[in-house]
Design a protein around this motif. Structure first.
Motif, PDB file in Angstrom:
ATOM      1  N   UNK A 142       1.052  -1.416  -0.224  1.00  0.00           N
ATOM      2  CA  UNK A 142       0.198   0.327  -0.200  1.00  0.00           C
ATOM      3  C   UNK A 142       0.553   1.378   0.127  1.00  0.00           C
ATOM      4  N   UNK A 143       0.697   2.631  -0.758  1.00  0.00           N
ATOM      5  CA  UNK A 143       1.172   3.794  -0.202  1.00  0.00           C
ATOM      6  C   UNK A 143       0.572   4.228   0.665  1.00  0.00           C
ATOM      7  N   UNK A 144      -0.577   4.674   1.658  1.00  0.00           N
ATOM      8  CA  UNK A 144      -0.861   5.148   2.193  1.00  0.00           C
ATOM      9  C   UNK A 144      -1.146   4.630   3.746  1.00  0.00           C
ATOM     10  N   UNK A 145      -1.070   5.156   4.850  1.00  0.00           N
ATOM     11  CA  UNK A 145      -1.341   3.234   6.228  1.00  0.00           C
ATOM     12  C   UNK A 145      -2.275   3.678   7.368  1.00  0.00           C
ATOM     13  N   UNK A 146      -2.693   2.768   7.413  1.00  0.00           N
ATOM     14  CA  UNK A 146      -3.248   2.847   8.538  1.00  0.00           C
ATOM     15  C   UNK A 146      -3.504   4.551   9.282  1.00  0.00           C
ATOM     16  N   UNK A 147      -4.550   5.291   9.774  1.00  0.00           N
ATOM     17  CA  UNK A 147      -5.526   5.573   9.645  1.00  0.00           C
ATOM     18  C   UNK A 147      -6.087   5.034   8.441  1.00  0.00           C
ATOM     19  N   UNK A 148      -5.493   5.724   6.911  1.00  0.00           N
ATOM     20  CA  UNK A 148      -5.796   5.566   5.544  1.00  0.00           C
ATOM     21  C   UNK A 148      -6.407   3.969   5.199  1.00  0.00           C
ATOM     22  N   UNK A 149      -7.630   4.357   4.674  1.00  0.00           N
ATOM     23  CA  UNK A 149      -8.488   2.811   4.513  1.00  0.00           C
ATOM     24  C   UNK A 149      -8.014   1.756   3.443  1.00  0.00           C
ATOM     25  N   UNK A 150      -6.630   2.327   2.820  1.00  0.00           N
ATOM     26  CA  UNK A 150      -6.339   1.950   1.732  1.00  0.00           C
ATOM     27  C   UNK A 150      -6.072   0.288   2.458  1.00  0.00           C
ATOM     28  N   UNK A 151      -5.676  -0.971   3.001  1.00  0.00           N
ATOM     29  CA  UNK A 151      -4.576  -1.332   3.808  1.00  0.00           C
ATOM     30  C   UNK A 151      -6.311  -2.632   3.708  1.00  0.00           C
ATOM     31  N   UNK A 152      -7.109  -2.410   4.355  1.00  0.00           N
ATOM     32  CA  UNK A 152      -8.426  -3.063   4.316  1.00  0.00           C
ATOM     33  C   UNK A 152      -8.709  -3.150   3.065  1.00  0.00           C
ATOM     34  N   UNK A 153      -9.589  -1.738   2.552  1.00  0.00           N
ATOM     35  CA  UNK A 153     -10.382  -1.972   1.564  1.00  0.00           C
ATOM     36  C   UNK A 153      -9.732  -2.900   0.585  1.00  0.00           C
ATOM     37  N   UNK A 154      -8.579  -3.125   0.224  1.00  0.00           N
ATOM     38  CA  UNK A 154      -7.832  -3.864  -0.696  1.00  0.00           C
ATOM     39  C   UNK A 154      -7.847  -5.454  -0.284  1.00  0.00           C
ATOM     40  N   UNK A 155      -7.872  -5.374   0.917  1.00  0.00           N
ATOM     41  CA  UNK A 155      -8.245  -6.551   1.497  1.00  0.00           C
ATOM     42  C   UNK A 155      -9.862  -7.019   1.511  1.00  0.00           C
ATOM     43  N   UNK A 156     -10.746  -6.727   1.324  1.00  0.00           N
ATOM     44  CA  UNK A 156     -12.025  -6.825   1.288  1.00  0.00           C
ATOM     45  C   UNK A 156     -11.918  -7.190  -0.780  1.00  0.00           C
ATOM     46  N   UNK A 157     -11.129  -6.256  -1.176  1.00  0.00           N
ATOM     47  CA  UNK A 157     -11.289  -6.493  -2.900  1.00  0.00           C
ATOM     48  C   UNK A 157     -10.402  -7.935  -3.228  1.00  0.00           C
ATOM     49  N   UNK A 158     -10.072  -8.286  -2.618  1.00  0.00           N
ATOM     50  CA  UNK A 158      -8.946  -9.664  -3.242  1.00  0.00           C
ATOM     51  C   UNK A 158      -9.055 -10.212  -2.349  1.00  0.00           C
ATOM     52  N   UNK A 159     -10.311 -10.495  -1.686  1.00  0.00           N
ATOM     53  CA  UNK A 159     -11.360 -11.197  -1.236  1.00  0.00           C
ATOM     54  C   UNK A 159     -12.431 -11.581  -1.921  1.00  0.00           C
ATOM     55  N   UNK A 160     -12.741  -9.885  -3.094  1.00  0.00           N
ATOM     56  CA  UNK A 160     -13.789  -9.936  -3.802  1.00  0.00           C
ATOM     57  C   UNK A 160     -15.459  -9.757  -2.096  1.00  0.00           C
ATOM     58  N   UNK A 161     -15.198  -8.763  -1.478  1.00  0.00           N
ATOM     59  CA  UNK A 161     -16.296  -8.689  -0.561  1.00  0.00           C
ATOM     60  C   UNK A 161     -16.761  -7.370  -0.413  1.00  0.00           C
ATOM     61  N   UNK A 162     -17.550  -7.046  -0.452  1.00  0.00           N
ATOM     62  CA  UNK A 162     -18.441  -5.563  -0.387  1.00  0.00           C
ATOM     63  C   UNK A 162     -17.569  -4.863   1.369  1.00  0.00           C
ATOM     64  N   UNK A 163     -17.164  -4.061   1.122  1.00  0.00           N
ATOM     65  CA  UNK A 163     -16.515  -3.851   2.710  1.00  0.00           C
ATOM     66  C   UNK A 163     -16.721  -3.730   3.725  1.00  0.00           C
TER      67      UNK A 163
END
Length: 227
Positions: A142-163
């Motif tokens: 990721x480019x942006x660390x927590x508290x930016x949501x990128x880390x969690x959004x990418x995980x959801x995307x990789x699982x193909x699950x709505x955040x």
């Protein structure tokens, strides 16, 4: 009431394993013994979130180290942490059973951590739990660390699950805030921070010391959860 989550997303350090004391200790020794600092335990602990390079920048300023020096210090810190923590490496109580039950129920699970891949591999492979996770997102991804949501959004995307259908497990306020920014509910493990430190967040479903709390068995059986 909220619907039962469709997927689980785990932070690692302080959430799956109780190791934040060892990270703090490793950084404090590097700050004080190698970099000429005089930082107290509480001063170091306050910076224990985000990428290693960001920790160094918060403590010493953005101009102190080159990128190569930050990388070198980061690896040195992780090697020291791993050497000291390995004899104590273990999942939080109740987590092994929870992971297995969720896996048997085919609930998608992911790792979403500010740790570098080097440290995530250390945990997953030494504990032999890599097979539980459909996705792994590290600081390197990721480019942006927590508290930016990128880390969690990418995980959801990789699982193909709505955040909104993901439940995050975290231990620090910045991580729970990242979950909020990703439109995800969170469960907090109080290994390193107290409940009152999360009062500004409205997405926390539950607080517990470990995974032996009845909440976790209910999480796998109930169709709905109280918020």
């Amino acid at each position: 009431m909220i619907q039962r989550p469709q997927a689980f997303i785990f932070d690692i350090n302080g959430t799956m394993i109780n190791d934040m004391e060892y990270h703090t200790k490793a950084w404090q020794r590097i700050f004080n013994e190698e970099l000429g600092g005089n930082f107290s335990w509480d001063e170091v602990k306050a910076h224990m979130y985000g990428k290693n390079a960001e920790v160094l920048e918060r403590v010493f300023g953005p101009q102190r180290f080159t990128d190569a020096e930050k990388e070198e210090l980061s690896i040195a810190k992780e090697k020291r942490y791993q050497q000291e923590y390995l004899p104590q490496l273990a999942l939080l109580p109740g987590l092994a059973a929870f992971l297995e039950q969720a896996y048997q129920q085919q609930i998608p699970m992911a790792i979403a951590s500010a740790a570098i891949t080097f440290n995530i591999d250390f945990v997953l492979d030494n504990l032999n739990i890599r097979h539980y996770f459909k996705a792994i997102v590290s600081a390197d991804d990721v480019l942006l660390s927590k508290p930016h949501p990128e880390t969690f959004l990418k995980a959801a995307q990789l699982m193909n699950i709505d955040p909104v259908n993901c439940l995050v497990f975290e231990d620090v306020p910045k991580g729970a805030e990242a979950a909020l920014n990703a439109d995800m509910s969170a469960v907090v493990l109080t290994t390193t921070h107290q409940k009152e430190e999360f009062n500004h967040l409205n997405n926390i479903l539950h607080f517990s010391n470990d995974f032996t709390d009845p909440f976790y068995s209910n999480l796998l059986t109930d169709k709905t959860l109280m918020q």
